[in-house]
Design a protein around this motif. Structure first.
Motif, PDB file in Angstrom:
ATOM      1  N   LEU A   1      48.883  43.026  48.596  1.00  0.00           N
ATOM      2  CA  LEU A   1      47.298  43.427  48.318  1.00  0.00           C
ATOM      3  C   LEU A   1      47.901  44.714  49.420  1.00  0.00           C
ATOM      4  CD1 LEU A   1      44.947  43.492  47.003  1.00  0.00           C
ATOM      5  CD2 LEU A   1      44.159  41.131  49.091  1.00  0.00           C
TER       6      LEU A   1
ATOM      7  N   ASN B   1      46.515  48.034  47.413  1.00  0.00           N
ATOM      8  CA  ASN B   1      45.386  49.263  47.841  1.00  0.00           C
ATOM      9  C   ASN B   1      45.545  50.455  48.579  1.00  0.00           C
ATOM     10  OD1 ASN B   1      43.586  49.805  49.784  1.00  0.00           O
ATOM     11  ND2 ASN B   1      42.456  48.101  49.640  1.00  0.00           N
TER      12      ASN B   1
ATOM     13  N   ASP C   1      40.757  41.620  49.296  1.00  0.00           N
ATOM     14  CA  ASP C   1      41.301  41.170  51.028  1.00  0.00           C
ATOM     15  C   ASP C   1      40.537  40.956  51.761  1.00  0.00           C
ATOM     16  OD1 ASP C   1      43.166  43.348  52.693  1.00  0.00           O
ATOM     17  OD2 ASP C   1      41.315  43.534  53.918  1.00  0.00           O
TER      18      ASP C   1
ATOM     19  N   LEU D   1      41.508  37.558  40.199  1.00  0.00           N
ATOM     20  CA  LEU D   1      42.660  38.454  39.603  1.00  0.00           C
ATOM     21  C   LEU D   1      43.105  38.925  38.304  1.00  0.00           C
ATOM     22  CD1 LEU D   1      45.568  37.787  42.963  1.00  0.00           C
ATOM     23  CD2 LEU D   1      44.747  40.134  41.749  1.00  0.00           C
TER      24      LEU D   1
ATOM     25  N   LEU E   1      51.007  39.227  42.351  1.00  0.00           N
ATOM     26  CA  LEU E   1      50.265  39.118  43.053  1.00  0.00           C
ATOM     27  C   LEU E   1      48.952  38.272  42.401  1.00  0.00           C
ATOM     28  CD1 LEU E   1      48.685  40.786  45.835  1.00  0.00           C
ATOM     29  CD2 LEU E   1      46.670  41.549  44.866  1.00  0.00           C
TER      30      LEU E   1
ATOM     31  N   LEU F   1      38.924  45.099  44.543  1.00  0.00           N
ATOM     32  CA  LEU F   1      40.983  44.571  46.173  1.00  0.00           C
ATOM     33  C   LEU F   1      40.556  44.584  47.445  1.00  0.00           C
ATOM     34  CD1 LEU F   1      43.466  47.507  44.244  1.00  0.00           C
ATOM     35  CD2 LEU F   1      43.525  45.595  44.352  1.00  0.00           C
TER      36      LEU F   1
END
Length: 916
Positions: free
Chosen positions: A395, A399, A379, A335, A295, A375
């Motif tokens: 993502l 999640n 988002d 991240l 990611l 997370l």
């Protein structure tokens, strides 16, 4: 399923040719010629009839009997591996046909969530109804380690590689060079398969079973379950015009017994329970770390172009990432911080070092909920600057994975036998001076004593008292369970299953043990941290189950426990032991009635019932289509909550391939959704029930007369099946028998069914039905139209007969007669095998009359074709197994003979697919 299977046959021929090439290259032309002659003779035998069939059979037997031991071993390996390769081709074909339907786009295939949602939409269900259902639904397949999985994962890895190459060959347009390279790779993989040992040379340990099960998360669950959720959310949005469909509750999760099921398995200890949860956590956290790394590579968004949310900016600052190259890349910095915290979690919880190492030192997460919160910051920020499409990718799946798997991966169950609980509790009570001889008390006195003890916060155990090894082991396991709750949360170990539950005291005893370690906190409003789940598995237990539960619900203390668990009671029903106890028809009918009575009881008490179905792979153990089985449950008994065991070789056949795995996960969810919310056409009538009740009684009598009342039946069973040799196989950590007794009653249901499958009788899946219908029609001469009506209209009855037809299609009396010859007592052989032949003829006759079909599988041409193609490759294995058993039992018990027998067991199990 389309009947045209040209590509499937091409795949089978290709794999067969490659296996032949490997055999010729590795063992020489002479062995290849012998295998090929045997194959042709077996095919001729299957296709011939009358005198021609007898001649073909004689030729086949002469070829097989003329083999040396070394040649027999090679022939067994060849036909065994062909069964494995045929399975691969069949699975590829199923994926091919499913894709063809999806590509055509005419309709969603039955068994998918899209199909279920369309059905509900057309029936008038609302988005609000769906939301409420998902909020309370609970669906969980539970992987168990039972000794019918005879395949090593080294073999499975090679087979998965072959399947992947076939998929590529099928779906891509290849240049001549690419096609030649792919063919070369296929040959290499088949060669690897041939040169890989099919059997384990050491007894499988619980630790091995844990690792074997975790492989299926790598293959399927970690990727496919989040994808299924995402597709479901999109489907709900599209079909119900629902804009707020994202973030559906995690109603579908995974469960496991492996490392927690100690019923009859002395190797499941406190250390193994700790190992199970640690290995699960290591796998899922490592998966998350990998996804975070990917990611970070994807989210290269620059702060010069997009404006992120304040929460995201704060998350990026907390990462303490000093790299100038990422100064304007807030998502990557954020991240890096999230990765550092998760890496710290892996190190502090599990002692794992991560690769790559974190850039900075950050505190570990206290729970998966903290990780999920970070997370969600990512988002939410992406959606503020028009990057929702990016949030919908990796993502979103990550999640969803965290919501499904947490930091524990799968909910571990504990299971133990009620007989063990009472002995342990008796010892604790005696040493504490509460009761000198608890075991001597009757049920009322036991319940009263336990109730009084459960109201007290005082523990019974003391570190200053010397207890038996069993009591120490049980307390140690429960202490580990409490530590798992403390670290991973209650969802990591939420269930305690009681085998042989037969009284209120059986439930209260688990409460006493839970109180000892803090999983039950007494007081005016007691708090129970685990679901106490009784398992009812014999015919008598199933008849009494609602009486036992009514007594529990009427007990004030137990009722308080349920209130602390959300007024929900889970109850497990055992298919395997009930079948071994009473036969196929009776077991299914008693189980069906038990569900109805339990549902009525729970509804009256305003308790939400969850059923846990202890199903196996073989039809005699509740096997068959899970989708059809759920749709055939008693109306109202599912209601959004169901757990079901996935056992033995069924785990491999369902979940080793990601596409197959996704389809099977969806079918469980779709069936549960439809059964819970679709309009119920309650066709069940008093006439139907009375007919099945009478049939059940007749079937029970016929089955018990053969299995339990025929003198020396156990001797016949052990002589004419490879049960003793199966017990020697390194295919499970659990013993084949609960004791050293040779009695059928003490044999575990799993090897019982597995053994009948090997000799091609599959008796637990049909015996007694023919006699039952014969007797019932004698009492009701005009009753056939009613039975036909029941088959046409009643899902319960139709599913029973459908499964029985499948089992009988795989049954072969000619082959079974060879096994019968292993019984040296001629009178015993004639009596028992004669009864089996007569019963099978009656069963087929009446099945054909009721279903009005000309063939057992007239409505399932794909399955019929599969069985027809497999039989010529199973026949040589059966013949060789019989001959090898004769030699082995006559004293030629060298290692090569034993290996050859075990290879035939493996090959036949693979060829029959659901015999365990």
């Amino acid at each position: 399923m389309p009947v045209d299977q040209q590509l499937f046959h091409e795949d089978v021929r290709l794999l067969g040719r490659l296996l032949g090439d490997v055999l010729r290259a590795q063992s020489g032309q002479e062995i290849f010629d012998k295998v090929e002659n045997i194959r042709k003779s077996a095919v001729a035998f299957r296709r011939a009839s009358g005198e021609a069939a007898l001649s073909a059979r004689s030729t086949l037997e002469n070829l097989l009997d003329g083999l040396s031991e070394a040649e027999s071993l090679l022939v067994v390996r060849a036909f065994s591996y062909f069964s494995h390769l045929a399975n691969i081709a069949e699975d590829v074909e199923q994926n091919r046909q499913r894709r063809a339907v999806l590509i055509a786009g005419d309709h969603a295939p039955e068994g998918t969530l899209a199909y279920a949602l369309a059905r509900l939409r057309d029936a008038g269900a609302s988005a609000q109804t769906l939301k409420q259902w998902f909020a309370s639904a609970r669906i969980m397949p539970v992987l168990t380690a039972h000794p019918t999985e005879v395949q090593r994962h080294s073999v499975l890895d090679s087979e998965r590689a072959i399947a992947s190459l076939l998929h590529r060959r099928d779906r891509e347009s290849l240049t001549p060079e690419e096609s030649a390279t792919l063919s070369e790779h296929l040959f290499q993989r088949v060669l690897t398969l041939w040169q890989t040992a099919m059997l384990r040379h050491a007894k499988l340990r619980v630790r091995d079973e844990i690792e074997n099960a975790l492989a299926y998360y790598r293959y399927t669950f970690l990727e496919q379950l989040p994808q299924m959720y995402c597709a479901l959310e999109d489907n709900v949005a599209a079909q119900f015009a629902e804009s707020d469909s994202a973030g559906l509750p995690a109603f579908f999760r995974m469960g496991s017994w492996i490392g927690g099921d100690r019923d009859g398995n002395p190797f499941v200890t406190a250390d193994m329970l700790q190992t199970a949860i640690s290995e699960q956590a290591a796998l899922v956290i490592t998966h998350y770390l990998g996804e975070l790394h990917l990611l970070g590579a994807e989210l290269s968004l620059s702060a010069r172009i997009v404006s992120v949310s304040p929460a995201l900016e704060k998350l990026a600052e907390h990462a303490h990432d000093e790299s100038p190259y990422r100064a304007n890349e807030p998502y990557r910095r954020a991240l890096i911080g999230v990765y550092a915290r998760l890496a710290a979690t892996a190190k502090s919880w599990l002692g794992l070092r991560t690769n790559p190492e974190p850039v900075s030192l950050r505190p570990a997460y206290a729970s998966s909920h903290e990780f999920l919160a970070d997370l969600e910051i990512l988002d939410a920020s992406l959606r503020t600057h028009g990057s929702s499409a990016l949030a919908q990718g990796r993502l979103r799946r990550l999640n969803r994975a965290v919501r499904c798997f947490g930091f524990h991966l799968a909910a571990l169950d504990m299971r133990q036998n009620a007989d063990v609980h009472e002995v342990v509790v008796a010892e604790l009570l005696a040493h504490a001076g509460v009761c000198a001889d608890y075991l001597a008390l009757d049920e009322d006195a036991r319940a009263a004593l336990l109730t009084e003890e459960l109201r007290s916060a005082r523990p019974l155990s003391s570190p200053h008292i010397e207890y038996s090894e069993r009591t120490l082991s049980e307390l140690a396991i429960l202490r580990v369970a409490a530590s798992i709750h403390a670290r991973y949360g209650a969802e990591a170990l939420p269930h305690y299953v009681i085998s042989k539950a037969a009284s209120l005291s059986d439930l209260l005893e688990v409460g006493v043990l839970a109180k000892e370690v803090g999983l039950l906190k007494p007081g005016a409003q007691p708090q129970l941290a685990i679901d106490i789940i009784p398992l009812f598995e014999t015919i008598s237990d199933l008849h009494a189950c609602d009486t036992i539960m009514a007594e529990a619900f009427a007990h004030p203390l137990y009722r308080d426990w349920l209130r602390s668990r959300g007024d929900a009671q889970e109850i497990m029903l055992g298919y395997s032991d009930s079948n071994k106890d009473g036969g196929y028809l009776t077991a299914n009918w008693v189980l069906y009635q038990a569900q109805q009575r339990l549902m009525q009881l729970c509804n009256a008490q305003k308790i939400r019932m969850r059923l846990f179905h202890g199903r196996g792979g073989a039809v005699g153990r509740g096997g068959g289509s899970s989708y059809e089985a759920i749709l055939a449950q008693a109306p109202g008994s599912v209601n959004g909550a169901i757990r079901v065991t996935e056992q033995g070789e069924i785990i491999r056949s369902k979940y080793s391939d990601p596409e197959q795995g996704r389809r099977n996960l969806e079918s469980l969810a779709a069936a549960t959704l439809l059964t819970s919310l679709a309009p119920i056409d309650d066709v069940e009538t008093a006439d139907y029930r009375n007919a099945v009740e009478a049939l059940s009684q007749h079937a029970y009598s016929a089955y018990r007369k053969l299995v339990y009342d025929t003198p020396n039946f156990a001797e016949y069973f052990r002589a004419t099946t490879p049960i003793a040799e199966i017990a020697e196989l390194n295919i499970g950590s659990r013993p084949a028998s609960r004791s050293g007794s040779p009695r059928i009653e003490d044999l575990r249901a799993i090897p019982w069914g597995f053994s009948w499958g090997q000799c091609r009788l599959l008796l637990p899946g049909w015996y007694g039905f023919g006699s039952a219908v014969q007797a019932w029609l004698a009492e009701n001469p005009d009753g056939l139209p009613l039975l036909r009506e029941m088959h046409a209209r009643w899902p319960f009855f139709r599913t029973i007969l459908s499964n029985m037809r499948m089992v009988l299609a795989k049954t072969d009396l000619a082959v079974a007669s060879r096994y019968a010859e292993l019984c040296t007592d001629a009178d015993l052989r004639t009596n028992i095998f004669g009864s089996i032949k007569t019963e099978m003829a009656l069963t087929i006759e009446h099945l054909m009359a009721i279903t009005e079909m000309s063939d057992l599988l007239a409505d399932q041409p794909g399955l019929a074709n599969s069985i027809r193609n497999r039989f010529p490759y199973l026949d040589p294995l059966n013949h060789l197994q019989v001959e090898l058993l004769k030699r082995y039992r006559a004293g030629r018990a060298d290692e090569s003979a034993k290996t050859a027998i075990h290879l035939t067991i493996n090959g036949l199990a693979a060829g029959l697919r659901n015999s365990g």
